[in-house]
Design a protein around this motif. Sequence first.
Motif, PDB file in Angstrom:
ATOM      1  N   LEU A 116       0.877  -1.174   0.000  1.00 35.50           N
ATOM      2  CA  LEU A 116       0.000   0.000   0.000  1.00 35.50           C
ATOM      3  C   LEU A 116       0.912   1.222   0.000  1.00 35.50           C
ATOM      4  N   PHE A 117       0.599   2.230  -0.815  1.00 37.77           N
ATOM      5  CA  PHE A 117       1.351   3.486  -0.730  1.00 37.77           C
ATOM      6  C   PHE A 117       0.533   4.515   0.034  1.00 37.77           C
ATOM      7  N   ASN A 118       1.206   5.361   0.752  1.00 37.07           N
ATOM      8  CA  ASN A 118       0.568   6.423   1.544  1.00 37.07           C
ATOM      9  C   ASN A 118      -0.596   5.921   2.401  1.00 37.07           C
ATOM     10  N   GLU A 167      -3.984   7.309  -0.366  1.00 38.02           N
ATOM     11  CA  GLU A 167      -3.727   5.873  -0.239  1.00 38.02           C
ATOM     12  C   GLU A 167      -3.953   5.149  -1.563  1.00 38.02           C
ATOM     13  N   LYS A 168      -2.967   4.301  -1.944  1.00 35.85           N
ATOM     14  CA  LYS A 168      -3.060   3.558  -3.207  1.00 35.85           C
ATOM     15  C   LYS A 168      -2.739   2.097  -2.946  1.00 35.85           C
ATOM     16  N   VAL A 169      -3.627   1.231  -3.348  1.00 34.85           N
ATOM     17  CA  VAL A 169      -3.332  -0.196  -3.285  1.00 34.85           C
ATOM     18  C   VAL A 169      -2.487  -0.544  -4.501  1.00 34.85           C
ATOM     19  N   ALA A 170      -1.225  -0.907  -4.274  1.00 34.74           N
ATOM     20  CA  ALA A 170      -0.378  -1.269  -5.415  1.00 34.74           C
ATOM     21  C   ALA A 170      -0.407  -2.775  -5.654  1.00 34.74           C
ATOM     22  N   LEU A 171      -0.366  -3.544  -4.565  1.00 35.57           N
ATOM     23  CA  LEU A 171      -0.473  -5.001  -4.677  1.00 35.57           C
ATOM     24  C   LEU A 171      -1.354  -5.514  -3.547  1.00 35.57           C
ATOM     25  N   ASN A 186      -2.554   1.069 -16.641  1.00 36.75           N
ATOM     26  CA  ASN A 186      -1.669   1.901 -15.824  1.00 36.75           C
ATOM     27  C   ASN A 186      -2.097   1.867 -14.368  1.00 36.75           C
ATOM     28  N   GLY A 187      -1.132   1.702 -13.486  1.00 32.50           N
ATOM     29  CA  GLY A 187      -1.449   1.689 -12.065  1.00 32.50           C
ATOM     30  C   GLY A 187      -1.907   0.339 -11.548  1.00 32.50           C
ATOM     31  N   ALA A 188      -1.837  -0.700 -12.397  1.00 32.06           N
ATOM     32  CA  ALA A 188      -2.302  -2.031 -11.994  1.00 32.06           C
ATOM     33  C   ALA A 188      -1.396  -2.671 -10.942  1.00 32.06           C
ATOM     34  N   GLY A 189      -0.145  -2.193 -10.859  1.00 34.07           N
ATOM     35  CA  GLY A 189       0.782  -2.744  -9.869  1.00 34.07           C
ATOM     36  C   GLY A 189       1.934  -3.531 -10.489  1.00 34.07           C
ATOM     37  N   LYS A 190       2.056  -3.467 -11.810  1.00 35.52           N
ATOM     38  CA  LYS A 190       3.064  -4.276 -12.506  1.00 35.52           C
ATOM     39  C   LYS A 190       4.491  -3.891 -12.095  1.00 35.52           C
ATOM     40  N   SER A 191       4.779  -2.592 -12.095  1.00 33.99           N
ATOM     41  CA  SER A 191       6.138  -2.158 -11.733  1.00 33.99           C
ATOM     42  C   SER A 191       6.419  -2.397 -10.249  1.00 33.99           C
ATOM     43  N   THR A 192       5.399  -2.239  -9.425  1.00 30.61           N
ATOM     44  CA  THR A 192       5.575  -2.511  -7.995  1.00 30.61           C
ATOM     45  C   THR A 192       5.944  -3.981  -7.779  1.00 30.61           C
ATOM     46  N   LEU A 193       5.315  -4.846  -8.548  1.00 32.00           N
ATOM     47  CA  LEU A 193       5.637  -6.278  -8.479  1.00 32.00           C
ATOM     48  C   LEU A 193       7.121  -6.498  -8.778  1.00 32.00           C
TER      49      LEU A 193
HETATM   50  N1  LIG Z   1       6.573   5.320  -5.076  1.00 27.21           N
HETATM   51  C1  LIG Z   1       5.234   5.424  -5.077  1.00 27.21           C
HETATM   52  N2  LIG Z   1       4.593   6.258  -4.226  1.00 27.21           N
HETATM   53  C2  LIG Z   1       3.245   6.357  -4.201  1.00 27.21           C
HETATM   54  N3  LIG Z   1       2.432   5.647  -4.988  1.00 27.21           N
HETATM   55  C3  LIG Z   1       3.001   4.789  -5.869  1.00 27.21           C
HETATM   56  C4  LIG Z   1       4.429   4.620  -5.958  1.00 27.21           C
HETATM   57  N4  LIG Z   1       4.701   3.709  -6.905  1.00 27.21           N
HETATM   58  C5  LIG Z   1       3.512   3.296  -7.387  1.00 27.21           C
HETATM   59  N5  LIG Z   1       2.483   3.942  -6.763  1.00 27.21           N
HETATM   60  C6  LIG Z   1       1.039   3.729  -7.013  1.00 27.21           C
HETATM   61  O1  LIG Z   1       0.803   2.334  -6.894  1.00 27.21           O
HETATM   62  C7  LIG Z   1      -0.078   1.895  -7.927  1.00 27.21           C
HETATM   63  C8  LIG Z   1       0.634   0.856  -8.783  1.00 27.21           C
HETATM   64  O2  LIG Z   1       1.650   1.488  -9.515  1.00 27.21           O
HETATM   65  P1  LIG Z   1       2.623   0.712 -10.513  1.00 27.21           P
HETATM   66  O3  LIG Z   1       3.117  -0.513  -9.849  1.00 27.21           O
HETATM   67  O4  LIG Z   1       3.635   1.685 -10.982  1.00 27.21           O
HETATM   68  O5  LIG Z   1       1.621   0.325 -11.701  1.00 27.21           O
HETATM   69  P2  LIG Z   1       1.910  -0.100 -13.212  1.00 27.21           P
HETATM   70  O6  LIG Z   1       3.364  -0.378 -13.362  1.00 27.21           O
HETATM   71  O7  LIG Z   1       1.058  -1.326 -13.429  1.00 27.21           O
HETATM   72  O8  LIG Z   1       1.451   1.030 -14.065  1.00 27.21           O
HETATM   73  C9  LIG Z   1      -0.500   3.140  -8.677  1.00 27.21           C
HETATM   74  O9  LIG Z   1      -1.723   3.589  -8.111  1.00 27.21           O
HETATM   75  C10 LIG Z   1       0.616   4.115  -8.408  1.00 27.21           C
HETATM   76  O10 LIG Z   1       0.145   5.428  -8.457  1.00 27.21           O
END
Ligand SMILES: Nc1ncnc2c1ncn2[C@@H]1O[C@H](COP(=O)(O)OP(=O)(O)O)[C@@H](O)[C@H]1O
Length: 264
Positions: free
Chosen positions: A10-12, A18-22, A41-48
Amino acid sequence: MLELRNVSKLFNPGTPDEKVALSNIQLQLKEGDFVTIIGSNGAGKSTLMNIISGVMIPDSGEVWIGGKQVELMSEARRSEWIGRVFQDPMAGTAPTMTIQENMAIAYSRGKRRGLQLGVTARRKAFFREQLARLGLGLEQRLTAKVGLLSGGERQALSLLMATFTEPRILLLDEHTAALDPSRAELITNLTKQIVEELNLTTLMVTHNMEQAIRLGNRLIMMDKGRIILDVPEEEKKGLTVERLLREFERIRGEKFVDDRVVLG
Ligand SMILES: Nc1ncnc2c1ncn2[C@@H]1O[C@H](COP(=O)(O)OP(=O)(O)O)[C@@H](O)[C@H]1O
Ligand SMILES: [Mg+2]
């Protein structure tokens, strides 16, 4: 080779931002699996990717690589097993350094101390041999500054640097997205070739659904921090972009209905 157990991020937390990333990600990859990942976009792929490579620590859950539990292990310590290429051609290489200096740094990554960063004659020959495989003539330009290379050349070099130390896992985050179609095709073919040759366990994020279907032996769709579709090899063979889009709408629709039921 790679397993995520109940991973959440979770971010913030607790703020209006607040954003659910995973959300409770469960994922198991066998050695040599090549999984393509799609999702808006924002699905959580990069966070993974960040959680697997150690750039970020999950709020909860476990990450296992080759039988080791690693979610708290530093990025540097994991780097021996993980190669990574990003979307931005500028991200994976140092522009003011030469090709051979960049390669020397990549080469020493994850290795025990005592190995010098220098470029010996023997290492130079190895770098040349590796670069020649790209078919871009970069082996003639060992002392050229990387900042002078085109986006495609830099991405090819990044891919080589991510893999010539023979990691076990390769993470690709839209690594062809910034390239023109012919360069993207070149890097895609190179990726396929390297993954097969080294039997790398690979996760590749792509915006290109046709590419996601064509490459690899499994396809995953993410949405709002969850894996909403997981297509195994056999089913993937018969998949089309149209069907994938229909599935996406159907699953999203069902989830919406579920949410309403819960909200009740
Ligand atoms: N460093 C960060 N701080 C705050 N929110 C973030 C951060 N990185 C990602 N998020 C949020 O987490 C969610 C998933 O992001 P991300 O993993 O980048 O998605 P994707 O790669 O699928 O586009 C989004 O809502 C994004 O805004
Ligand atoms: Mg992303």
